[in-house]
Write an enzyme that holds these catalytic residues in place. Structure first.
Site, mmCIF file in Angstrom:
data_model
loop_
_atom_site.group_PDB
_atom_site.id
_atom_site.type_symbol
_atom_site.label_atom_id
_atom_site.label_comp_id
_atom_site.label_asym_id
_atom_site.label_seq_id
_atom_site.Cartn_x
_atom_site.Cartn_y
_atom_site.Cartn_z
ATOM 1 C CG ASP A 21 -24.966 -49.930 1.101
ATOM 2 O OD1 ASP A 21 -24.620 -51.114 0.927
ATOM 3 O OD2 ASP A 21 -24.807 -49.052 0.243
ATOM 4 C CG ASP A 23 -19.337 -51.201 -1.226
ATOM 5 O OD1 ASP A 23 -18.142 -51.113 -0.930
ATOM 6 O OD2 ASP A 23 -19.925 -52.281 -1.434
ATOM 7 C CB THR A 55 -23.939 -55.158 1.448
ATOM 8 O OG1 THR A 55 -22.948 -54.792 0.504
ATOM 9 C CG2 THR A 55 -23.740 -56.605 1.852
#
Length: 106
Positions: A21, A23, A55
């Site tokens: 991922d 963030d 994401t």
């Protein structure tokens, strides 16, 4: 607490593929990939481990990060929380795309 990919974690196990991922995981509090994470990602790729990005971001929200990694070949990217799958080139250009849903939901 933010996590990072450490070199010892990379060496500790044998992985076939790692999906990252962006963030809150791969990106730091300044929204960039830290030098430590870049190094760990490069180590994974150098060892032949497959790399993918998963994401909630759109395509345009990932390309600058892919360019920074300077990966040797395109990688799979799942965007928009998995609604769009693409293969992203190292130059930040899309190589191919696939929509998960082709019919509108009624």
């Amino acid at each position: 607490r933010r996590t990072s990919l450490s070199s010892s974690a990379v060496r500790a196990k044998k992985f076939k593929m790692v999906a990252l991922d962006l963030d809150g995981t791969t990106l730091n509090t300044k929204h960039v990939i830290s030098e430590g994470n870049k190094k760990a990602i490069r180590e994974l790729v150098d060892r032949g481990v497959g790399l993918a990005i998963a994401t909630g971001r759109s395509m345009s929200g990932i390309y600058d990060h892919l360019k920074v990694l300077k990966l040797p070949k395109p990688i799979p990217v799942l965007c928009l929380n998995g609604a769009l799958c693409l293969k992203a080139g190292t130059d930040g250009k899309t190589v191919s795309t696939s929509m998960v849903f082709t019919d509108p939901v009624s």
